[in-house]
Design a protein around this motif. Sequence first.
Motif, PDB file in Angstrom:
ATOM      1  N   VAL A 115      52.149  30.920  10.474  1.00  0.00           N
ATOM      2  CA  VAL A 115      53.444  31.594  10.524  1.00  0.00           C
ATOM      3  C   VAL A 115      54.615  30.627  10.711  1.00  0.00           C
ATOM      4  O   VAL A 115      55.765  31.043  10.626  1.00  0.00           O
ATOM      5  CB  VAL A 115      53.463  32.691  11.620  1.00  0.00           C
ATOM      6  CG1 VAL A 115      52.473  33.796  11.299  1.00  0.00           C
ATOM      7  CG2 VAL A 115      53.174  32.096  12.996  1.00  0.00           C
ATOM      8  N   THR A 122      55.875  33.974   6.107  1.00  0.00           N
ATOM      9  CA  THR A 122      56.207  35.237   6.759  1.00  0.00           C
ATOM     10  C   THR A 122      55.106  36.240   6.446  1.00  0.00           C
ATOM     11  O   THR A 122      54.474  36.183   5.388  1.00  0.00           O
ATOM     12  CB  THR A 122      57.557  35.810   6.278  1.00  0.00           C
ATOM     13  OG1 THR A 122      57.492  35.990   4.867  1.00  0.00           O
ATOM     14  CG2 THR A 122      58.701  34.896   6.647  1.00  0.00           C
ATOM     15  N   PRO A 174      59.300  32.949  12.661  1.00  0.00           N
ATOM     16  CA  PRO A 174      58.483  32.829  11.444  1.00  0.00           C
ATOM     17  C   PRO A 174      59.164  31.905  10.436  1.00  0.00           C
ATOM     18  O   PRO A 174      60.385  31.867  10.354  1.00  0.00           O
ATOM     19  CB  PRO A 174      58.412  34.260  10.921  1.00  0.00           C
ATOM     20  CG  PRO A 174      59.638  34.916  11.463  1.00  0.00           C
ATOM     21  CD  PRO A 174      59.895  34.260  12.799  1.00  0.00           C
TER      22      PRO A 174
END
Length: 157
Positions: free
Chosen positions: A62, A66, A76
């Motif tokens: 992450v 995303t 993110p």
Amino acid sequence: MKWQFCLAATIAIASATPASSETAPSSVAFEEGAIATSLSGKPGDTASGIKVMTTNALGNCVACHTIAALPDVQFPGDIAPPLDGVADRYSEAQLRGIVANAKKTFEGSFMPAFYKTDGFIRPGDGFTGKAAKGELKPILTAQQIEDVVAYLMTLKE
């Protein structure tokens, strides 16, 4: 009599120890970037996959990708493609290959090879600036790769 005892003990230990079906990083067979069979010989766990993908000291996927299904992720990244619907775009074997070593599928990718132990150019020894001594370990274990792939397989449109 002694040799019979030793033989019996060896057989008992061998039968109690499960055979490892884990594929070593140097033995992974890529076919056009995909890895057809499980690296660990065991199914992946989606909850563990989420942990690997969202933990800084593990995969930390992450940081670059995303994932709408994980809205509570702090900071993110958006420098890599979103992972939403990735299971509709790639097969399980292709995802396993991409997570293990994305460069086998996408030449020039900046995604790290998570299951690789050789072929590096002067790997360092943990921020010391010195060359690593001994054998390098992969970033993720075979089971962690399978866990990430299990979670990615749930990401459909």
